[in-house]
Design an enzyme around this catalytic site. Structure first.
Site, mmCIF file in Angstrom:
data_model
loop_
_atom_site.group_PDB
_atom_site.id
_atom_site.type_symbol
_atom_site.label_atom_id
_atom_site.label_comp_id
_atom_site.label_asym_id
_atom_site.label_seq_id
_atom_site.Cartn_x
_atom_site.Cartn_y
_atom_site.Cartn_z
ATOM 1 N N PRO A 69 -58.140 -24.941 -2.093
ATOM 2 C CG PRO A 69 -58.120 -23.925 0.006
ATOM 3 C CD PRO A 69 -58.994 -24.132 -1.199
ATOM 4 C CB CYS A 70 -54.315 -29.033 -3.163
ATOM 5 S SG CYS A 70 -52.665 -28.343 -2.861
ATOM 6 C CB THR A 71 -54.024 -28.043 2.655
ATOM 7 O OG1 THR A 71 -53.705 -26.760 2.129
ATOM 8 C CG2 THR A 71 -53.126 -28.359 3.829
ATOM 9 C CG LEU A 73 -58.267 -32.459 -1.657
ATOM 10 C CD1 LEU A 73 -58.830 -31.760 -2.881
ATOM 11 C CD2 LEU A 73 -59.213 -33.554 -1.184
#
Length: 394
Positions: A69-71, A73
């Site tokens: 997950p990039c949430t 970042l």
């Protein structure tokens, strides 16, 4: 190859393996909508919902993929960092790799993790990899190299205990294409912004974004200078977005389950561009000679766009974001201009107001067309309001 896909999303990393005859031993994603898509396109493959409940990887797995997950970042997310509730789940990838002898680990995430918290996310990832005995390499790439007209920068990681990842990520170098590669008949932008950024892209759209979990769409805008007034500022639909990520149109339809508003934009916006994964996976199958010069870093002030490391040592590689140049699909060859929805009066007027408060520099013809578009859409809205009033009176 036998693969296990963690944080699989809609299968962008795993699909090229599948197409090349690899066996998917496991796919994992916590979101019901993702699993609906995976179940449709990877029939018979075991699906797991929560990586935190996964005790071990299936026997014989040679490759582990994880577009974690990039949430926490991304600039569009919370930027809480690698220890955030979502992005911090990557720790379970390393947990599952303890005591397992695999050939390759493939990771993917957003460009912002190179700089967020002064590179803390990167430091964490490479320290965990090295503690497991991996040597690693990463490279920032632009999805346009795979031929799709979407300017999307992502960091690709390849790590192994047995192979040299430089022979995967640094065996190709095409460099930025010449300006004439891109036509001037369409330009992508973020109509939801306008104060500090625009996401401007010639003959392409800016990176697709997911919208919300309740399905609020967040398509980019497209300016078509040669179109009729009122149709110069348009937005692609979700099927266009799938094509811009390299998927078949309709790929995420299984996630709808009869809902009027579904999660398809979020699914597509979070996905890995298929063509990017295809290039990487082809190199996993057939590594090449390193063609990019590298130099050892003795003082790492910031994480470069491409690097290699092992046992606490780091090397910078002067790699561009274009390892190869696949045949480029021009934006208006992917999108059908006649089928694109014009930007609404409310959306265009709000965007125009932001541009007038902004210190950004805009293409002068773009602003002229934007103002004309607002005027036309305002007139259409006024006429529609008048007709509704007449019908109510009657």
């Amino acid at each position: 190859m036998k693969i296990a896909g963690l944080f699989s999303g809609i299968g962008g990393l795993e699909l090229p393996f599948h197409a090349r005859g690899a066996e998917a031993a496991l796919l994992c994603d916590i979101w019901d909508a993702s699993r609906c898509v995976l179940e449709e396109h990877f029939p018979g493959v075991p699906l797991v919902d929560d990586i935190r409940n996964l005790d071990t990887l299936p026997a014989g797995v040679q490759v582990v993929t994880a577009g974690f997950p990039c949430t926490d970042l991304s600039q569009a997310g919370r930027t809480a960092g690698i220890s955030g509730d979502a992005s911090g789940l990557v720790s379970h990838v390393f947990r599952l790799l303890h005591g397992r002898d695999i050939e390759w680990l493939v990771l993917e995430n957003v460009r912002n993790m190179l700089v967020l918290d002064r590179g803390r996310a990167m430091a964490y990832l490479v320290s965990e990899l090295e503690a497991l005995g991996f040597q690693w390499a990463y490279r920032l790439v632009d999805s346009r190299f795979s031929g799709v007209p979407q300017r999307r920068h992502r960091v690709l990681f390849a790590a192994s205990r047995h192979h040299d990842p430089r022979e995967v990520l640094f065996a190709d170098e095409a460099g930025e294409p010449p300006a004439q590669t891109f036509r001037e008949d369409a330009f992508g932008f973020y109509w939801t912004e306008g104060l500090s950024g625009l996401g401007w892209a010639q003959d392409a759209v800016p990176p697709l974004k997911g919208g919300s979990t309740i399905g609020i769409p967040s398509p980019p805008g497209v300016w078509i200078p040669g179109a009729a007034v009122g149709h110069k500022l348009v937005t692609p639909d979700i099927n266009d977005a799938e094509a811009l990520q390299g998927f078949d149109r309709g790929w995420t339809e299984p996630a709808m389950s009869g809902k009027k508003k579904g999660p398809r934009w979020k699914l597509v916006g979070n996905a890995v561009t298929v063509g990017v994964a295809e290039w990487l996976i082809d190199r996993l199958y057939q590594p090449g000679s390193v063609v990019i010069p590298g130099r050892e870093l003795t003082d790492l002030e910031r994480w470069p766009n491409a690097a290699f490391g092992r046992a606490g040592r780091r090397w910078l590689f002067d790699a561009s974001a274009w390892p190869v140049r696949r045949t480029y699909q021009h934006l208006l060859d992917v999108l059908n201009p006649d089928a694109l929805a014009p930007l609404s009066h409310r959306a265009a007027a709000g965007f125009l107001a932001r541009t007038k408060r902004s210190t950004l520099t805009f293409h002068p013809d773009f602003l002229v067309d934007l103002e004309a578009h607002v005027a036309v859409k305002r007139a259409e809205a006024d006429r529609a309001f008048g007709q509704r009033g007449s019908q109510a009176a009657a």
